[in-house]
Each structure stands twice: as structure tokens, then as C-alpha cells.
Scaffold this active site. Structure first.
Site, PDB file in Angstrom:
ATOM      1  N   HIS A   1      44.868  -4.770  34.072  1.00 19.79           N
ATOM      2  CA  HIS A   1      43.615  -5.020  35.193  1.00 19.79           C
ATOM      3  C   HIS A   1      42.619  -4.220  35.386  1.00 19.79           C
ATOM      4  O   HIS A   1      42.619  -3.172  34.786  1.00 19.79           O
ATOM      5  CB  HIS A   1      44.308  -5.385  36.491  1.00 19.79           C
ATOM      6  CG  HIS A   1      44.892  -4.042  37.035  1.00 19.79           C
ATOM      7  ND1 HIS A   1      46.151  -3.380  36.865  1.00 19.79           N
ATOM      8  CD2 HIS A   1      44.494  -3.180  38.415  1.00 19.79           C
ATOM      9  CE1 HIS A   1      46.251  -2.384  37.309  1.00 19.79           C
ATOM     10  NE2 HIS A   1      45.368  -2.200  38.353  1.00 19.79           N
TER      11      HIS A   1
ATOM     12  N   ASP B   1      40.826  -2.673  38.878  1.00 20.97           N
ATOM     13  CA  ASP B   1      40.893  -2.520  40.227  1.00 20.97           C
ATOM     14  C   ASP B   1      40.004  -3.531  41.091  1.00 20.97           C
ATOM     15  O   ASP B   1      38.779  -3.416  40.861  1.00 20.97           O
ATOM     16  CB  ASP B   1      40.788  -1.149  40.747  1.00 20.97           C
ATOM     17  CG  ASP B   1      42.044  -0.428  40.385  1.00 20.97           C
ATOM     18  OD1 ASP B   1      43.016  -0.913  40.134  1.00 20.97           O
ATOM     19  OD2 ASP B   1      41.777   0.863  40.136  1.00 20.97           O
TER      20      ASP B   1
ATOM     21  N   HIS C   1      43.411  -0.951  33.028  1.00 17.69           N
ATOM     22  CA  HIS C   1      44.517  -0.159  32.706  1.00 17.69           C
ATOM     23  C   HIS C   1      45.797  -0.957  33.264  1.00 17.69           C
ATOM     24  O   HIS C   1      45.769  -1.916  33.967  1.00 17.69           O
ATOM     25  CB  HIS C   1      44.162   1.131  33.535  1.00 17.69           C
ATOM     26  CG  HIS C   1      43.995   0.771  35.147  1.00 17.69           C
ATOM     27  ND1 HIS C   1      42.847   0.167  35.824  1.00 17.69           N
ATOM     28  CD2 HIS C   1      44.930   1.015  36.175  1.00 17.69           C
ATOM     29  CE1 HIS C   1      43.079   0.318  37.027  1.00 17.69           C
ATOM     30  NE2 HIS C   1      44.124   0.544  37.334  1.00 17.69           N
TER      31      HIS C   1
ATOM     32  N   ARG D   1      45.925   8.098  45.353  1.00 16.40           N
ATOM     33  CA  ARG D   1      44.853   7.476  44.709  1.00 16.40           C
ATOM     34  C   ARG D   1      43.810   7.346  45.637  1.00 16.40           C
ATOM     35  O   ARG D   1      43.894   7.059  46.827  1.00 16.40           O
ATOM     36  CB  ARG D   1      45.286   5.938  44.520  1.00 16.40           C
ATOM     37  CG  ARG D   1      44.131   5.249  43.817  1.00 16.40           C
ATOM     38  CD  ARG D   1      44.747   3.796  43.109  1.00 16.40           C
ATOM     39  NE  ARG D   1      45.228   2.884  44.108  1.00 16.40           N
ATOM     40  CZ  ARG D   1      46.134   1.801  43.788  1.00 16.40           C
ATOM     41  NH1 ARG D   1      46.319   1.605  42.531  1.00 16.40           N
ATOM     42  NH2 ARG D   1      46.237   0.997  44.819  1.00 16.40           N
TER      43      ARG D   1
HETATM   44  C1  SIN Z   1      47.121   1.506  39.395  1.00 15.61           C
HETATM   45  O1  SIN Z   1      46.947   0.389  38.742  1.00 15.61           O
HETATM   46  O2  SIN Z   1      46.230   1.956  40.370  1.00 15.61           O
HETATM   47  C2  SIN Z   1      48.203   2.520  39.272  1.00 15.61           C
HETATM   48  C3  SIN Z   1      48.207   2.983  37.977  1.00 15.61           C
HETATM   49  C4  SIN Z   1      49.169   4.170  37.636  1.00 15.61           C
HETATM   50  O3  SIN Z   1      50.170   4.204  38.812  1.00 15.61           O
HETATM   51  O4  SIN Z   1      49.607   4.613  36.849  1.00 15.61           O
END
Ligand code: SIN
Length: 281
Positions: A105, A107, A256, A272
Site C-alpha cells: 500500500h 499510506d 511498502h 511512526r
Molecule cells: C506501515 O505500513 O506503516 C507499517 C510498516 C512497518 O511496520 O514495517
């Protein structure tokens, strides 16, 4: 020590050395970091020791902070801009978003102004028998555009896909008010990076529910073909985390997914932050 930019050799991602993110960063050094970020799509700094306010301050250098949808439920005490991403439970309760982002995806692509980028700071990383678990994979949607045959480029240029927040299977089902705040949006399938001018593909299996002007069957098969093309092995960098890594990705040129190959008692804890974005062009 002076700043060094070391490309990983994959079509996306470079390591930046010679920067201590717990210290103030001058404008000239920041300009080099920002250029590397725009060019490589993913950059990472090893061996960092940043506090939540320092992470927030560094994120703000790239623009406004975006308050992630999960922040309402799992943020760091005193730093509401930071979302806790973790599989850890304390007193039977999760301390953060578990199994976040396990499908490919970009974000918050379902919003009218998807974020410029996302930053993850690794605090605890799971290991088993000395092996590191919980990697994250990144796919260059710009390399995917470069590799697309002309016939397919002509077919998709100028078209818009429908991104529907309620259309995707999520680790945590969204509430009715979250769904109401995020009605379907229509974004270009071929995006242009606002700083480099590089073109990239913007299509994902789970979030895109159709393409304007195409019958549903044709739209779904085209979305699936593009989504599979983006994540071909030739376009991927796989990041093996170490505690102290601070990594950031560009949500325009990069998709990612988190590899969920661990579970308690292996602990993974990340902080994050998300950068505000603009209407995709
Ligand atoms: C995410 O998609 O924000 C998580 C990525 C991760 O935890 O590696």
C-alpha cells in the site's frame, strides 16, 4: 563527520551516514537530506537515539504533520503526532497498532491529500535464534513506470482510479465516523513527483475499487495487473531493521508492506510520524 549518501543498489533506498538526528540540523545539511529523500524514495539513518519530540521536530522539517487515523487510539503520551506501531500487549491490552500495513500500500491513499511521506523509528526489533524478523519491503512505483510498455502507458495516462477507504480489509475495522470522514476519492493512476518531476504508478489492489470511465471487470483486471507489476522483485528493497534505525519513505513513488513473520514473545516497537501532503497530480 560529513554526510554520506550510500545507495542500497536497489531501485529505491539509500542509507545516510554522518548525521545525528538528536542534534540540530543546519539548513544546508537538511537540504542534502531532503534531496536524497526525493531522489531515492526511501532513506534511512542507523544508530539514532531520538526522543519523541525530536522525531516530531525532524518530521516537521519536511512540512506539516499529518495526524494518522490510528493516532486517536495509539499515540505516544505527550506526543500525539506519533503513532505506536507494535505487537506488544501490556496487561492484556495492545500498546499500539498491530499488524499495520501487511499488504502492499501507499499510506492514506484514500484521502484527498495523501501524505508526502512516513517516518518509522525502530525501538525494538524481533529476533529468533539470532535472526532478525519483521522486515519491511519497499517497491519503487517510479521504476515500475519506467519499465511499463508504451502501449500500457498510453492506456492509463490521464486516467483516475477510485480509492475507497471502506473497500479495504484492515487489521482494525474502521469506525462508521472514520468511514464518513473518508469518502471515496479519485487520484491519477500515473502521478508526477512534485519535487523531481519523476512519473510513477499509483494503484493498489486493496484500496483501488475502480477506474473512472472503465467497466468494473476491465478496471479490476487493470488495477491487479498494475499492482502486481509495481511489486515485481526487480523493483523492491527489503529493509532489515536494527534498533535505532530511523527510516522514511515517500508515499508518491514508493509502496511498502510490513512482513509479519513474528509474534509475541518477539517484540516489535516502532514510532511512526506522517508528513502532510498535497492533492496528487
Ligand atoms: C506501515 O505500513 O506503516 C507499517 C510498516 C512497518 O511496520 O514495517
Amino acid at each position: 563527520m560529513s554526510l554520506e549518501i550510500i545507495p542500497t543498489g536497489a531501485p529505491v533506498a539509500a542509507e545516510i551516514r554522518g548525521v545525528d538526528l538528536s542534534q540540530p540540523i543546519g539548513d544546508n545539511v537538511f537540504a542534502l537530506i531532503e534531496r536524497a529523500y526525493d531522489e531515492h524514495g526511501v532513506i534511512f539513518f542507523r544508530d539514532q537515539h531520538v526522543t519523541p519530540p525530536q522525531q516530531v521536530a525532524f518530521t516537521r522539517r519536511f512540512g506539516d504533520i499529518e495526524f494518522n487515523i490510528f493516532g486517536e487510539r495509539w499515540s505516544v503520551a505527550g506526543s500525539p503526532e506519533i503513532v505506536v506501531v507494535s505487537n506488544i500487549t501490556e496487561d492484556g491490552k495492545p500498546i499500539g497498532v498491530k499488524r499495520a500495513g501487511e499488504n502492499w500500500h501507499s499510506d492514506m491513499c484514500y484521502t484527498a491529500r495523501p501524505p508526502r511521506g512516513t517516518m518509522l523509528y525502530a525501538i525494538e526489533i524481533p529476533t529468533l535464534h539470532g535472526l532478525t524478523l519483521g522486515d519491511t519491503e519497499f517497491a519503487s512505483a517510479a521504476a515500475a513506470w519506467d519499465a511499463l510498455p508504451d502501449s500500457l502507458r498510453h492506456r492509463i495516462e490521464g486516467r483516475r482510479a477510485i480509492f475507497d477507504f471502506s473497500g479495504r480489509k484492515r487489521a482494525f475495522p474502521p469506525s462508521q465516523s472514520e468511514i464518513e470522514r473518508n469518502p471515496p476519492v479519485h487520484h491519477p493512476i500515473v502521478r508526477t513527483h512534485p519535487h523531481t518531476g519523476r512519473k510513477c504508478l499509483y494503484a493498489m489492489r486493496d484500496d483501488c475499487t475502480g477506474i473512472d470511465g472503465l467497466e468494473q471487470d476491465e478496471a479490476e483486471s487493470l488495477i491487479a495487473a498494475l499492482a502486481d507489476h509495481i511489486v515485481k522483485p526487480a523493483h523492491i528493497y527489503r529493509h532489515q531493521w536494527r534498533p535505532g534505525d530511523l527510516l522514511m519513505w515517500d508515499n508518491c513513488t514508493v509502496q511498502h508492506r510490513a512482513i509479519q513473520d513474528y509474534d509475541m514473545p518477539q517484540r516489535r516497537l516502532m514510532h511512526r510520524t506522517t508528513m502532510g501532503g498535497a492533492v496528487p497530480a
